[in-house]
Motif scaffolding. Structure first.
Motif, PDB file in Angstrom:
ATOM      1  N   ALA A  59       0.840  -1.200   0.000  1.00  0.00           N
ATOM      2  CA  ALA A  59       0.000   0.000   0.000  1.00  0.00           C
ATOM      3  C   ALA A  59       0.877   1.253   0.000  1.00  0.00           C
ATOM      4  O   ALA A  59       2.004   1.246   0.500  1.00  0.00           O
ATOM      5  CB  ALA A  59      -0.910  -0.002   1.227  1.00  0.00           C
ATOM      6  N   VAL A  60       0.334   2.322  -0.557  1.00  0.00           N
ATOM      7  CA  VAL A  60       1.085   3.582  -0.602  1.00  0.00           C
ATOM      8  C   VAL A  60       1.425   4.033   0.802  1.00  0.00           C
ATOM      9  O   VAL A  60       2.554   4.453   1.085  1.00  0.00           O
ATOM     10  CB  VAL A  60       0.277   4.668  -1.345  1.00  0.00           C
ATOM     11  N   MET A  61       0.466   3.955   1.712  1.00  0.00           N
ATOM     12  CA  MET A  61       0.649   4.347   3.108  1.00  0.00           C
ATOM     13  C   MET A  61       0.208   3.214   4.022  1.00  0.00           C
ATOM     14  O   MET A  61      -0.812   2.558   3.761  1.00  0.00           O
ATOM     15  CB  MET A  61      -0.149   5.607   3.427  1.00  0.00           C
ATOM     16  N   ILE A  84       9.587   6.954   4.147  1.00  0.00           N
ATOM     17  CA  ILE A  84      10.144   8.294   4.298  1.00  0.00           C
ATOM     18  C   ILE A  84       9.625   8.940   5.571  1.00  0.00           C
ATOM     19  O   ILE A  84      10.388   9.514   6.357  1.00  0.00           O
ATOM     20  CB  ILE A  84       9.816   9.149   3.056  1.00  0.00           C
ATOM     21  N   SER A  85       8.318   8.832   5.798  1.00  0.00           N
ATOM     22  CA  SER A  85       7.729   9.398   7.015  1.00  0.00           C
ATOM     23  C   SER A  85       8.319   8.753   8.265  1.00  0.00           C
ATOM     24  O   SER A  85       8.622   9.438   9.249  1.00  0.00           O
ATOM     25  CB  SER A  85       6.212   9.200   7.014  1.00  0.00           C
ATOM     26  N   LEU A 480      18.147   3.070   1.967  1.00  0.00           N
ATOM     27  CA  LEU A 480      17.483   3.222   0.675  1.00  0.00           C
ATOM     28  C   LEU A 480      16.369   2.202   0.500  1.00  0.00           C
ATOM     29  O   LEU A 480      15.346   2.493  -0.136  1.00  0.00           O
ATOM     30  CB  LEU A 480      18.506   3.080  -0.460  1.00  0.00           C
ATOM     31  N   HIS A 481      16.542   1.021   1.067  1.00  0.00           N
ATOM     32  CA  HIS A 481      15.501  -0.001   1.009  1.00  0.00           C
ATOM     33  C   HIS A 481      14.220   0.483   1.705  1.00  0.00           C
ATOM     34  O   HIS A 481      13.113   0.137   1.268  1.00  0.00           O
ATOM     35  CB  HIS A 481      16.012  -1.285   1.678  1.00  0.00           C
ATOM     36  N   GLY A 486       8.421   4.478  -0.956  1.00  0.00           N
ATOM     37  CA  GLY A 486       7.762   5.776  -0.963  1.00  0.00           C
ATOM     38  C   GLY A 486       8.087   6.571  -2.212  1.00  0.00           C
ATOM     39  O   GLY A 486       7.217   7.193  -2.816  1.00  0.00           O
ATOM     40  N   VAL A 487       9.343   6.537  -2.628  1.00  0.00           N
ATOM     41  CA  VAL A 487       9.747   7.236  -3.852  1.00  0.00           C
ATOM     42  C   VAL A 487       9.064   6.605  -5.068  1.00  0.00           C
ATOM     43  O   VAL A 487       8.573   7.313  -5.965  1.00  0.00           O
ATOM     44  CB  VAL A 487      11.277   7.209  -4.007  1.00  0.00           C
TER      45      VAL A 487
END
Length: 495
Positions: A59-61, A84-85, A480-481, A486-487
């Motif tokens: 999921a995106v979030m 990222i959050s 980065l993983h 998120g990117v």
């Protein structure tokens, strides 16, 4: 209660507990206890996030919760996080803890100081978990407003001027941001069911291209001002120079990250066509900020001003990378936000320790500190090497991703801008090595021969920050993983 809401509730409970404290010891123990709990929660959240991704949740979030707040305007308390959050939350919690250690001996209104500091952090935590534009804006204002008190009351030098300048510029930027948010809201749905839900607005893709071209610069400048976008950065060096040490740490290490994060999460995601239209113009401003900040740092003799202009330069790289509109550069932007947070917080912590002993921030008035306070001086060298991009530290991997992403573009215009931005590395090395040579090397001054060594609480803050600067540099692919999902989700409109 869901785990994300606790990131707002725990600081508020800490603030309530601080109200009933009676002296410095009680205040600092209460503040530290509350923020250590918050830090443990941040690592627990990171563990749960990684477990969800390993289980196949794409999921995106994640951990989303949606509760109606004001139904007439369809305002929701809608929260959720991606990698990222989660990392920004972890960064914030760690820097707040380090800031409390650095403020261990504050004597002027300690209870009120820690209350204001934690209220600022509450706004930042709320901002990073919000997925509703209105709720995010509310938390943004909660994060900004305590800065006026923290600088105006506990600052030094022209603190009233610095606090007022900071507040007026950020409030002006907030006004632009509010206009853009309302513009997005009233064009958020093709059927008239307006929403502040970021994911719904992006899904609807209903904002006309002509209006994206209007709202994009308003929102970009609104967030860019707090992210040190040239020429709207002038509040930052004055604010840094007058702020107490812990406030400078949060100011540069956390608060200024709201700018790049907001541009990434809202401005570019919701207005991709506006981004493409305006990217060339704002790229020029970002590169000017990178180069100007580096050269301005060379001209300074005050340690805080040196680090403040260094922050302008390095945060300019975040905006530059975002405007490159490719995955590698965006990975670099997120890593740079994380890296700069730890490095600049370490710098300001060390500057506060040096100033507290020598009673000066003028590099021309110091010499030979490496012999007198070796632990603090060595930590300053480490911070400097990380800041100039030495391999093995976080600054190197972040900037490498940014510049590689920039040079991936085929057009000569972006390659020239990337080369100009990369030239700041050389200038950074000049002012870092100049300060190290002037301040730390040579025979010490007589008046500095008996400076006290680092105390345990100072060492705790230094070790904490250096540990993460090193871990990002040594294990960049692990970080980065966490960032890449998120990117990946947010780069799709530009592919």
């Amino acid at each position: 209660m869901d785990i994300l809401t606790l990131f707002v509730v725990v600081p508020l409970l800490t603030v309530i507990a601080l109200i009933f404290t009676k002296n410095l010891k009680q205040a600092r123990v209460t503040a530290l206890t509350g923020m250590l709990i918050q830090t443990l929660m941040a690592f627990h959240l990171l563990w749960r996030y990684l477990a969800e991704r390993r289980a196949g949740n794409d999921a995106v979030m994640l951990f989303t919760k949606d509760r109606v707040w004001f139904p007439d305007w369809n305002i929701h308390y809608f929260i959720g996080v991606d990698g990222i959050s989660v990392l920004m939350i972890m960064l914030t919690s760690l820097i707040v803890v380090a800031g409390i250690f650095v403020s261990w001996k504050i004597h002027d209104l300690p209870k009120e100081f820690f209350i204001s500091l934690i209220m600022l952090a509450t706004g930042v935590f709320g901002f990073f978990i919000s997925l509703d534009l209105f709720t995010m804006f509310v938390f943004y204002e909660i994060a900004v407003i305590p800065m006026y008190l923290l600088i105006g009351i506990w600052g030094s030098g022209p603190r009233e001027y610095a606090a007022m300048k900071l507040t007026l510029m950020l409030m002006g930027a907030s006004a632009l941001l509010m206009v853009a948010i309302l513009g997005i809201y009233f064009h958020s749905s093709p059927d008239g069911h307006y929403t502040f839900n970021i994911l719904e607005i992006a899904k609807n893709a209903s904002i006309p291209v002509t209006l994206q071209k209007v709202f994009f610069p308003l929102a970009f400048i609104g967030f860019g001002t707090i992210g040190a976008l040239f020429p709207f950065h002038t509040w930052s060096p004055d604010g840094h120079s007058s702020a107490p040490t812990a406030v400078s740490m949060l100011h540069a290490g956390v608060l200024m990250k709201l700018g790049g994060y907001g541009i990434f999460r809202i401005v570019m995601y919701l207005m991709p066509q506006g981004t493409i239209f305006w990217s060339d113009f704002f790229l020029v401003l970002a590169v000017i900020g990178v180069v100007y900040g580096a050269f301005a740092a060379i001209q300074q003799t005050d340690l805080k001003y040196i680090n403040a202009y260094s922050s302008v330069s390095h945060l300019g790289l975040v905006l530059f990378a975002l405007l490159m509109l490719n995955k590698i550069a965006w990975n670099g932007a997120m890593l740079q936000s994380l890296s700069h947070g730890f490095i600049t917080a370490l710098f300001f912590a060390l500057i506060g320790m040096i100033y507290g002993r020598t009673h000066t921030r003028d590099v021309r008035m110091m010499r030979g500190l490496l012999k007198i306070i070796p632990f603090i001086a060595t930590a300053y060298v480490i911070a400097g090497l990380a800041n100039l991009g030495l391999p093995g530290f976080s600054g190197f991997v972040a900037e490498m991703n940014i510049f590689v992403g920039g040079f991936l573009h085929n057009d000569l215009y972006r390659q020239i801008l990337t080369a100009l931005a990369a030239s700041s590395i050389v200038v950074t090395a000049v002012y870092i090595l100049r300060v190290v040579g002037m301040m730390l090397m040579g025979p010490p001054k007589k008046e500095h021969l008996n400076l006290p060594k680092a105390y345990w609480y100072e060492r705790a803050a230094i070790y904490l920050l250096i540990f993460f600067i090193t871990m990002i540099g040594i294990f960049p692919f692990w970080w980065l993983h966490i960032i890449e999902p998120g990117v990946d989700n947010f780069i799709k409109p530009f592919l």
